[in-house]
Motif scaffolding. Structure first.
Motif, short mmCIF file in Angstrom:
data_model
loop_
_atom_site.label_atom_id
_atom_site.label_comp_id
_atom_site.label_asym_id
_atom_site.label_seq_id
_atom_site.Cartn_x
_atom_site.Cartn_y
_atom_site.Cartn_z
N LEU A 126 -4.16 11.62 -25.22
CA LEU A 126 -2.98 10.66 -24.84
C LEU A 126 -2.83 9.48 -25.78
N VAL A 127 -3.93 8.75 -26.42
CA VAL A 127 -3.77 7.56 -27.19
C VAL A 127 -3.10 8.03 -28.51
N VAL A 128 -3.51 9.18 -28.96
CA VAL A 128 -2.77 9.57 -30.22
C VAL A 128 -1.30 9.78 -30.30
N VAL A 129 -0.88 10.61 -29.02
CA VAL A 129 0.42 10.55 -28.87
C VAL A 129 1.40 9.47 -28.46
N ALA A 130 0.52 8.51 -27.70
CA ALA A 130 1.20 7.25 -27.58
C ALA A 130 1.44 6.35 -28.87
N VAL A 131 0.68 6.65 -29.70
CA VAL A 131 0.68 5.77 -31.01
C VAL A 131 1.83 6.38 -31.81
N GLY A 132 2.08 7.69 -31.73
CA GLY A 132 3.02 8.15 -32.39
C GLY A 132 4.49 7.91 -31.75
N GLN A 133 4.58 7.95 -30.45
CA GLN A 133 5.82 7.67 -29.62
C GLN A 133 6.02 6.17 -29.81
N LEU A 183 11.29 13.34 -27.43
CA LEU A 183 11.00 14.02 -25.98
C LEU A 183 10.37 15.75 -26.46
N SER A 184 10.23 15.76 -27.91
CA SER A 184 9.84 17.15 -28.36
C SER A 184 8.38 17.04 -28.41
N MET A 185 7.64 15.97 -28.20
CA MET A 185 6.35 15.63 -28.59
C MET A 185 5.29 16.92 -27.93
N ALA A 186 5.48 16.85 -26.74
CA ALA A 186 4.56 17.97 -26.05
C ALA A 186 4.79 19.61 -26.53
N ALA A 187 5.91 19.91 -26.78
CA ALA A 187 6.47 21.09 -27.29
C ALA A 187 5.78 21.06 -28.71
N ASN A 188 5.89 20.12 -29.44
CA ASN A 188 5.42 20.01 -30.96
C ASN A 188 3.78 20.09 -31.06
N SER A 232 -9.20 27.29 -27.64
CA SER A 232 -8.09 28.25 -27.61
C SER A 232 -6.73 27.61 -28.07
N ALA A 233 -5.73 28.27 -28.50
CA ALA A 233 -4.33 27.78 -28.46
C ALA A 233 -3.52 28.30 -27.56
N GLU A 234 -3.02 27.43 -26.42
CA GLU A 234 -2.39 28.04 -25.26
C GLU A 234 -0.98 27.73 -25.57
N PRO A 235 -0.30 28.89 -25.49
CA PRO A 235 1.13 28.50 -25.52
C PRO A 235 2.00 28.07 -24.56
N THR A 236 1.38 27.98 -23.12
CA THR A 236 1.89 27.66 -21.94
C THR A 236 1.26 26.54 -21.46
N VAL A 237 0.27 25.78 -22.07
CA VAL A 237 -0.28 24.70 -21.54
C VAL A 237 0.27 23.65 -21.06
N ASN A 238 0.48 23.19 -19.84
CA ASN A 238 1.25 22.03 -19.39
C ASN A 238 0.29 21.05 -19.42
N THR A 239 0.72 19.95 -20.53
CA THR A 239 -0.39 18.85 -20.64
C THR A 239 0.31 17.62 -19.98
N ASN A 240 1.63 17.68 -19.65
CA ASN A 240 2.35 16.31 -19.10
C ASN A 240 2.23 15.10 -20.16
N LEU A 241 1.96 15.56 -21.30
CA LEU A 241 1.81 14.50 -22.56
C LEU A 241 2.90 13.53 -22.82
N ALA A 253 5.01 6.71 -20.77
CA ALA A 253 4.52 5.82 -19.66
C ALA A 253 3.58 4.91 -20.43
N ALA A 254 2.70 5.36 -21.25
CA ALA A 254 1.59 4.48 -21.75
C ALA A 254 2.47 3.45 -22.52
N VAL A 255 3.32 3.94 -23.29
CA VAL A 255 4.24 2.97 -24.32
C VAL A 255 4.93 1.98 -23.45
#
Length: 330
Positions: free
Chosen positions: A69-76, A87-92, A253-262, A268-270
């Protein structure tokens, strides 16, 4: 003019200066320090009510859970500082993970697979920025479309099936540690440090905050605002690629349908970290504390036995409260 207004004015009709209030009574103080104060409050409450909270194992779990989440929040943060949103971060992240898994399964090794994940995610971010700036299309629309398109691309590439990644390097990345700090935590700290230097100690950072603050004024000063925005979305994509590596390392593993709520949690973190949704104002340390606060909240509620169904509700309420407090930012 009311009686109170007349009383507040001097004999010459000029308004007398009001006495300065202590900083703790100023709403702007709480807006600036919402994430730090919130994190301290949660640590105090859960530390007193949940005996397992202060154990070394649990603190390590909180830090590991917050790393992605920290890594994603830095990018956001870079995108929000330009008055945009990704809005595309989780899919990316999911696409990066799928490409990593497929490349590794194809026998190309871990390093090329990781590099491809970061490069592909950064390229998606670059395309987002290019379409937003050159097409003059609102970022919300572009990244929402990108969210759907990238999700579809990931499902097509993977056929909706997970890909196992039994890489020794990723295994060590997920399980190794220095002291109580796991390698993912150190990676997140490194990303945050680079982000901080980029935002506050480079000309690009100055241009980025100027672009977010007032794009027209920034352009009149000779700043290439379109290039700055494209770079911000590219950085956001690259952070999504790094998050994809950490995610694959964690679940194996690489999960195509994982729901991370990221996506929700990164925004929210930002917000909790004091980054203005109107652009021109931001820091890296604030969103880091925001990510730690959200992770601590979920961890503490879990230790208290609160159902997982209530956790998104709690996160949502905190974000709305933080947004209300942000109205009083200095």
């Amino acid at each position: 003019m009311s009686a109170s207004d007349r009383a507040a004015d001097g004999e010459a009709g000029t308004r007398l200066p009001r006495p300065a209030r202590p900083a703790l009574l100023e709403p702007s103080f709480w807006a600036d320090w919402a994430a730090v104060v919130g994190l301290a409050g949660l640590v105090l409450v859960f530390g007193l009510t949940a005996p397992a909270f202060f154990t070394t194992a649990n603190l390590q779990a909180v830090l590991l859970a917050s790393a992605i989440l920290v890594v994603v929040a830095v990018g956001q943060t870079f995108v929000v500082a330009t008055a945009g949103i990704d809005l595309s971060m989780a899919a990316n992240i999911t696409l990066g993970a799928i490409l990593l898994g497929l490349t590794y399964a194809g026998g190309y090794g871990t390093l090329p697979a990781c590099l491809l994940a970061v490069a592909a995610a950064a390229f998606v971010g670059f395309l987002n920025g290019l379409v937003i700036t050159r097409g003059r299309i609102p970022d919300f629309v572009v990244t929402l479309g990108s969210l759907s398109a990238v999700t579809g691309a990931g499902l097509i590439l993977s056929s909706g099936e997970p890909t196992m990644v039994s890489s020794l390097f990723l295994l060590k990345l997920s399980s190794g540690r220095i002291g109580i700090l796991g390698y993912p935590v150190l990676v997140a700290a490194a990303v945050a440090l680079v982000g901080h230097v980029l935002l506050y100690h480079t000309r690009f950072g100055v241009h980025l905050l100027a672009t977010g603050g007032h794009a027209e004024s920034a352009r009149s000063l000779g700043i290439h605002t379109d290039r700055v925005k494209i770079a911000a979305y590219t950085i956001s994509g690259a952070c999504a690629g790094i998050a994809a590596i950490l995610l694959v390392a964690r679940i194996g593993s690489a999960e195509p349908t994982v729901n991370t709520n990221l996506l929700l949690n990164s925004v929210a973190a930002v917000v909790l970290g004091g980054v203005s949704l109107f652009g021109g104002r931001g820091s890296i340390l604030g969103p880091v504390f925001g990510a730690l606060m959200l992770t601590t909240l979920v961890n503490g509620l879990t230790l208290q036995g609160v159902s997982a169904f209530y956790q998104p509700l709690a996160v949502g309420i905190i974000v709305v409260l933080a947004a209300l407090i942000m109205r009083y930012q200095r």
